[in-house]
Design a protein around this motif. Structure first.
Motif, PDB file in Angstrom:
ATOM      1  N   THR A 193       0.814  -1.213   0.000  1.00 25.40           N
ATOM      2  CA  THR A 193       0.000   0.000   0.000  1.00 25.40           C
ATOM      3  C   THR A 193       0.853   1.272   0.000  1.00 25.40           C
ATOM      4  O   THR A 193       0.327   2.374  -0.148  1.00 25.40           O
ATOM      5  CB  THR A 193      -0.977   0.020   1.197  1.00 25.40           C
ATOM      6  OG1 THR A 193      -0.383  -0.610   2.324  1.00 25.40           O
ATOM      7  CG2 THR A 193      -2.262  -0.705   0.855  1.00 25.40           C
ATOM      8  N   LYS A 197       5.094   5.813  -4.162  1.00 23.38           N
ATOM      9  CA  LYS A 197       5.586   7.063  -3.564  1.00 23.38           C
ATOM     10  C   LYS A 197       6.914   7.508  -4.163  1.00 23.38           C
ATOM     11  O   LYS A 197       7.242   8.704  -4.142  1.00 23.38           O
ATOM     12  CB  LYS A 197       5.723   6.897  -2.051  1.00 23.38           C
ATOM     13  CG  LYS A 197       4.395   6.807  -1.317  1.00 23.38           C
ATOM     14  CD  LYS A 197       4.597   6.652   0.183  1.00 23.38           C
ATOM     15  CE  LYS A 197       3.253   6.567   0.914  1.00 23.38           C
ATOM     16  NZ  LYS A 197       3.434   6.366   2.375  1.00 23.38           N
ATOM     17  N   LYS A 204      -0.868   5.517  -6.854  1.00 20.84           N
ATOM     18  CA  LYS A 204      -1.203   4.690  -5.693  1.00 20.84           C
ATOM     19  C   LYS A 204      -1.431   3.243  -6.132  1.00 20.84           C
ATOM     20  O   LYS A 204      -1.525   2.931  -7.321  1.00 20.84           O
ATOM     21  CB  LYS A 204      -2.464   5.223  -5.018  1.00 20.84           C
ATOM     22  CG  LYS A 204      -2.387   6.666  -4.576  1.00 20.84           C
ATOM     23  CD  LYS A 204      -1.550   6.820  -3.339  1.00 20.84           C
ATOM     24  CE  LYS A 204      -1.668   8.234  -2.770  1.00 20.84           C
ATOM     25  NZ  LYS A 204      -0.829   8.432  -1.594  1.00 20.84           N
ATOM     26  N   GLU A 231      -3.416   2.876   4.697  1.00 19.77           N
ATOM     27  CA  GLU A 231      -2.900   3.456   3.451  1.00 19.77           C
ATOM     28  C   GLU A 231      -3.760   3.123   2.234  1.00 19.77           C
ATOM     29  O   GLU A 231      -3.389   3.461   1.111  1.00 19.77           O
ATOM     30  CB  GLU A 231      -1.467   2.977   3.189  1.00 19.77           C
ATOM     31  CG  GLU A 231      -0.439   3.603   4.099  1.00 19.77           C
ATOM     32  CD  GLU A 231       0.991   3.275   3.683  1.00 19.77           C
ATOM     33  OE1 GLU A 231       1.826   4.173   3.753  1.00 19.77           O
ATOM     34  OE2 GLU A 231       1.261   2.127   3.301  1.00 19.77           O
ATOM     35  N   ASP A 233      -6.095   3.572  -0.636  1.00 20.25           N
ATOM     36  CA  ASP A 233      -6.485   4.806  -1.315  1.00 20.25           C
ATOM     37  C   ASP A 233      -7.881   4.684  -1.938  1.00 20.25           C
ATOM     38  O   ASP A 233      -8.448   3.589  -2.032  1.00 20.25           O
ATOM     39  CB  ASP A 233      -5.450   5.165  -2.385  1.00 20.25           C
ATOM     40  CG  ASP A 233      -5.336   4.101  -3.467  1.00 20.25           C
ATOM     41  OD1 ASP A 233      -5.967   4.255  -4.527  1.00 20.25           O
ATOM     42  OD2 ASP A 233      -4.629   3.096  -3.231  1.00 20.25           O
ATOM     43  N   ASP A 234      -8.426   5.802  -2.379  1.00 18.84           N
ATOM     44  CA  ASP A 234      -9.793   5.837  -2.903  1.00 18.84           C
ATOM     45  C   ASP A 234      -9.950   4.972  -4.150  1.00 18.84           C
ATOM     46  O   ASP A 234     -10.986   4.327  -4.342  1.00 18.84           O
ATOM     47  CB  ASP A 234     -10.209   7.277  -3.204  1.00 18.84           C
ATOM     48  CG  ASP A 234     -10.424   8.096  -1.931  1.00 18.84           C
ATOM     49  OD1 ASP A 234     -10.605   7.478  -0.859  1.00 18.84           O
ATOM     50  OD2 ASP A 234     -10.395   9.334  -2.011  1.00 18.84           O
TER      51      ASP A 234
END
Length: 417
Positions: A193, A197, A204, A231, A233-234
């Motif tokens: 997750t 980065k 993501k 962590e 994400d949507d």
């Protein structure tokens, strides 16, 4: 004897073992046994040493190469074993040239260890393979390493800091696996997750999942390995809700159910966060099945604190439990904390496992009468979309996905009609 691999630990190790075996075979190595170790607990390291000694007794002519997380963090331990011919670090083991250099094993004692500073590694490359021998489910590495420093965990020192595989390379690898017959692909890593980065644009994990499903339409089943729910994400939650090819099974890195213990572990979520996440996902995907890692007997854990870990099994609706009796790893902050008595640690681990077995029993009972699509793994066993094992009365063909009515269960496995 050609090249054999003995694998301990996680799905990422399984993927890396496949890549190593291919590198070693392409280098022309023979009579070599690679032991790919795990360092998640002291017991895992002990088992690796025990296995190395057994292999040396059973196959005295084989040359044993030791690698993996335990070899990375304790290279001297394995180099001191007379049974071991070579110790390789986690970065070195994935290089084809490393295995080419081992063709004659013409090394002196001072060169027995090839383990560099894993923290200096800045990127992770995909290692193209066209399938996982002996497996119907293929694993794909999308990330390696971890930037977090949980107080109990030695793994960042074995894997280094978080590094992501570029999205295009992951798509190409999955496409290759599907073209060679893989029906299901599992995305693996140390902390997946945290994916993206370190990549341009910081995509993501959810972005990766959606791109895989869009660009490899032939992929029938996509599964995600262990995640850190805080962590998520949507886009990942949207994929969970709307992508039927994303399997309804998530394994959560929970570790404990008590807030004080979670803080002392240096986790980034609290009890309420975990429960809220599971409730949200269940609303989005009612057939979602949860697994989780939970540690029993973490330092300073009282009976009241432990009871909250027992309770969270029900409150999060967990089904597949991985229970770890706390094992202090030298060099970690938790090893310096006040320890729980070993007999109490073992007793709490037993009680957690019993709680997990009861939860699994409830899940299996609820599956009776359901119609499930089962991916066949052996000539008698397969797994549902929710990762439950299904046993067949007669022989079936590995690699097939077959619709099955669940007739019953034996307490551990579902039984096909």
């Amino acid at each position: 004897m050609g090249v054999e691999v003995v694998t301990f630990g996680c799905r990422l190790n399984t993927y890396e073992s496949e890549a190593m075996q291919r590198h070693a075979e392409e280098a022309g190595l023979g009579e070599v046994i690679i032991v790919n170790t795990c360092a998640v607990t002291a017991e895992a390291t002990r088992q690796a040493r025990q296995t190395i000694r057994r292999i040396a007794r059973e196959k005295p002519d084989a040359r044993i190469v030791v690698t993996g997380c335990a070899a990375q963090v304790e290279p001297g331990t394995f180099a001191a074993m007379p049974e071991v011919a070579k110790v390789l670090g986690n970065h070195e083991k994935m290089k084809a040239e490393t295995w080419g250099a081992l063709r004659d094993f013409g090394v002196g004692e001072s060169e027995k260890v090839l383990v560099d500073d894993i923290m200096a590694v800045k990127e992770t490359a995909v290692h193209l393979i066209d399938g996982m021998r002996g497996r119907t489910r293929a694993f794909v590495q999308v990330q390696n390493g971890c930037d977090h420093r949980c107080t109990f965990c030695i793994i960042p020192y074995g894997r280094g800091n978080s590094r992501s595989v570029p999205m295009g390379a992951v798509v190409d690898q999955v496409r290759t696996l599907v073209e060679h017959g893989s029906r299901e692909v599992v995305l693996t890593g140390v902390d997946i997750t945290s994916y993206g980065k370190d990549l341009p644009g910081e995509p993501k994990l959810g972005t990766l999942v959606k791109n895989l499903l869009r660009h490899v339409p032939e992929l029938e089943r996509l599964r995600i390995s262990s995640i850190d729910s805080v962590e998520a994400d949507d886009d990942l939650l949207d994929a969970i809700a709307n992508e039927s090819r994303l399997m309804p099974h998530l394994h959560l890195s929970l570790q404990a159910g008590d807030d004080m213990i979670l803080k002392r572990m240096k986790r980034r979520h609290l009890r309420a966060d975990a429960i809220a996440f599971c409730e949200r996902v269940k609303r989005l995907r009612p057939d979602m099945v949860f697994g989780a890692d939970i540690i029993a007997g973490f330092p300073t854990e009282t009976e009241e604190m432990f009871s909250r870990s027992l309770d969270i099994v029900d409150e999060c609706g967990l089904t597949h439990l991985h229970v770890f009796p706390f094992s202090p790893r030298p060099g970690t902050p938790a090893a310096r904390m006040p320890q729980v008595a070993r007999d109490m640690v073992k007793d709490r681990a037993r009680r957690l496992r019993e709680k997990g077995e009861a939860a699994l029993l409830r899940h299996l009972t609820g599956e009776v009468g359901a119609r499930r699509n089962v991916l066949i793994e052996t000539n008698r066993l397969g797994r549902t979309e929710g990762f439950a094992l299904v046993r067949f009365a007669g022989e079936v063909t590995p690699g097939e996905i077959v619709p099955v009515t669940i007739a019953g269960h034996d307490g551990k496995e579902l039984l096909a009609a």
